[in-house]
Scaffold this active site. Sequence first.
Site, mmCIF file in Angstrom:
data_model
loop_
_atom_site.group_PDB
_atom_site.id
_atom_site.type_symbol
_atom_site.label_atom_id
_atom_site.label_comp_id
_atom_site.label_asym_id
_atom_site.label_seq_id
_atom_site.Cartn_x
_atom_site.Cartn_y
_atom_site.Cartn_z
ATOM 1 N N GLY A 297 32.501 37.476 30.571
ATOM 2 C CA GLY A 297 32.085 38.036 31.846
ATOM 3 C C GLY A 297 30.867 37.446 32.499
ATOM 4 O O GLY A 297 30.560 37.786 33.643
ATOM 5 N N TYR B 23 40.672 37.771 45.928
ATOM 6 C CA TYR B 23 39.376 38.436 45.746
ATOM 7 C C TYR B 23 38.417 38.176 46.902
ATOM 8 O O TYR B 23 37.247 38.553 46.810
ATOM 9 C CB TYR B 23 38.667 37.921 44.487
ATOM 10 C CG TYR B 23 39.455 37.902 43.212
ATOM 11 C CD1 TYR B 23 39.920 39.081 42.629
ATOM 12 C CD2 TYR B 23 39.694 36.699 42.547
ATOM 13 C CE1 TYR B 23 40.608 39.049 41.427
ATOM 14 C CE2 TYR B 23 40.381 36.669 41.343
ATOM 15 C CZ TYR B 23 40.830 37.839 40.792
ATOM 16 O OH TYR B 23 41.503 37.805 39.604
ATOM 17 N N CYS C 214 52.880 30.274 54.638
ATOM 18 C CA CYS C 214 53.106 31.147 55.792
ATOM 19 C C CYS C 214 52.525 32.530 55.583
ATOM 20 O O CYS C 214 53.259 33.523 55.507
ATOM 21 C CB CYS C 214 54.603 31.221 56.067
ATOM 22 S SG CYS C 214 55.294 29.591 56.267
ATOM 23 N N GLU C 215 51.218 32.610 55.443
ATOM 24 C CA GLU C 215 50.491 33.866 55.330
ATOM 25 C C GLU C 215 49.105 33.620 55.921
ATOM 26 O O GLU C 215 48.490 32.602 55.613
ATOM 27 C CB GLU C 215 50.264 34.259 53.855
ATOM 28 C CG GLU C 215 51.491 34.374 53.027
ATOM 29 C CD GLU C 215 51.640 35.753 52.401
ATOM 30 O OE1 GLU C 215 50.866 36.671 52.756
ATOM 31 O OE2 GLU C 215 52.538 35.884 51.567
ATOM 32 N N GLU D 163 33.505 36.236 24.279
ATOM 33 C CA GLU D 163 34.770 35.737 24.852
ATOM 34 C C GLU D 163 34.567 35.165 26.251
ATOM 35 O O GLU D 163 35.197 35.624 27.208
ATOM 36 C CB GLU D 163 35.785 36.888 24.938
ATOM 37 C CG GLU D 163 36.060 37.611 23.642
ATOM 38 C CD GLU D 163 36.862 38.903 23.839
ATOM 39 O OE1 GLU D 163 36.932 39.425 24.972
ATOM 40 O OE2 GLU D 163 37.424 39.386 22.847
ATOM 41 N N PRO D 164 33.683 34.191 26.422
ATOM 42 C CA PRO D 164 33.490 33.651 27.771
ATOM 43 C C PRO D 164 34.683 32.797 28.208
ATOM 44 O O PRO D 164 35.276 32.081 27.401
ATOM 45 C CB PRO D 164 32.236 32.787 27.631
ATOM 46 C CG PRO D 164 32.200 32.384 26.193
ATOM 47 C CD PRO D 164 32.866 33.488 25.416
ATOM 48 N N GLY D 165 35.044 32.912 29.469
ATOM 49 C CA GLY D 165 36.084 32.058 30.036
ATOM 50 C C GLY D 165 35.510 31.299 31.211
ATOM 51 O O GLY D 165 35.211 30.104 31.143
HETATM 52 C C1 PLP Z 1 39.062 38.210 31.286
HETATM 53 C C2 PLP Z 1 38.524 38.519 29.943
HETATM 54 C C3 PLP Z 1 37.524 37.711 29.372
HETATM 55 C C4 PLP Z 1 36.907 36.538 30.081
HETATM 56 O O1 PLP Z 1 36.145 36.885 31.168
HETATM 57 P P1 PLP Z 1 35.277 35.756 31.922
HETATM 58 O O2 PLP Z 1 34.690 36.450 33.077
HETATM 59 O O3 PLP Z 1 36.189 34.666 32.304
HETATM 60 O O4 PLP Z 1 34.229 35.299 30.951
HETATM 61 C C5 PLP Z 1 37.122 38.010 28.083
HETATM 62 N N1 PLP Z 1 37.640 39.058 27.397
HETATM 63 C C6 PLP Z 1 38.592 39.862 27.925
HETATM 64 C C7 PLP Z 1 39.129 40.967 27.112
HETATM 65 C C8 PLP Z 1 39.064 39.624 29.203
HETATM 66 O O5 PLP Z 1 40.002 40.412 29.723
#
Ligand code: PLP
Length: 421
Positions: free
Chosen positions: A239, A318, A346-347, A275-277
């Site tokens: 997050g 978003y 087409c939106e 859990e960073p994405g």
């Molecule tokens: C989406 C999600 C993440 C990753 O969130 P980021 O904002 O991309 O870091 C990690 N854990 C869970 C359970 C998620 O649903």
Amino acid sequence: MDHFLYRDGELHAEGVSLSCIAQQVGTPVYVYSAATLTRHFGLFRQALDWTDHLVCFAVKSNSNLAVLKLLGDLGAGMDVVSGGEYLRAKAAGVPGNRIVFSGVGKTVPEMRLAIEGGIRQFNIESEPEMRALSALCVSMGVTVPVAIRVNPDVDAKTHEKIATGKSENKFGIPISRAIAVYAEAARLPGLQVVGIDVHIGSQLTDLEPFRAAYAKVAQLTRALRAEGHAITRLDLGGGLGIPYQRDNSAPPLPLDYGQVIRETVGDLGCEIEIEPGRNIVGNAGVLLTEVIYVKAGEDRDFLIVDAAMNDLLRPAMYGAHHDIVPVIQPAVGAAVRPYDVVGPVCESGDTFRKGAELPEMAAGGLVAFRSAGAYGAVMASEYNSRPLVPEVLVQGDHFAVIRARPTYEDMLGRDSIPAWL
Ligand SMILES: *Cc1c(COP(=O)(O)O)cnc(C)c1O
């Protein structure tokens, strides 16, 4: 910091010019930088180097096998939310004991697939899921490690579609009921309770919601231990936000985030998972697109580009901002003018930005949408029958296509017309 910089008057990904990629692969195309991915992953590791930890990349943010392989080889774990993501992590060579399985709606076949392939832990999101997993484990004669995702009822102060830690959200169990749910988990056969899981939302640009949530997790850890549960792992979710607007936003750094973790749960002796994405892959990618037409409107000019909302959904979904930059570096002091940057779909929602300040552009010119590495390609579709956008990975002076653009034949070939038509 990332590795998309102007060199010799042209925007490059590391040592490769984006024009060169556009010429060879065509547009639209996602371009990722291996050096940026490596750097960002390293920052999270460094932020937690004071303790036992595992940085689990959130596969949903970018699930290309090459990206997963690069991160997995650096030692990353993976956070998956579906059977498909689990199989991608495995196919990228990540061992099961580094994969955690999150998500509110895991099906029994998905859980079975992960148990058979090996799993570090299931992050349980509800009592019915917990019971289903227990029954499955009994039928398979196995015991699996589980953490229970608690909902700390903290306002993440982010976009409503990506806030997950308020009691009104569908995620986790209310923290107020955690003691009772953990008691049931401990009684259920086939489950070994190892920890607590929390994830309060995405694109957080303030550390205080993390601090509030993690303080509640610390409190809960003590309460559960007092009840006799062996809590040895804390999964603190992802997050952490990124700067989408380079000029005027500076979210906290991973190092500061690690400090909040240390201050809130650092004295509990738990192994820490995060859990960073977005923070790893967001600014490691751009969406490269070519101007098809410059169309003069009544009161504004439209830059019609060959990328569209099906390729990069975030602005339509978003209202998200992506910096839009020309690939040819404008001369110092060159005049800029406003363009509404739009795709061909087409939106009316297929608008990337109104009034983007760009130098004079012409058909055939290239622009890049920055910060597009996370929740970009993974959300792409073939809406309007536009072939799925391809992906390229750059490392140093070379690049590789890591997902090819499907041909029209590929696309049509997936449909079939029943014999009775
Ligand atoms: C989406 C999600 C993440 C990753 O969130 P980021 O904002 O991309 O870091 C990690 N854990 C869970 C359970 C998620 O649903």
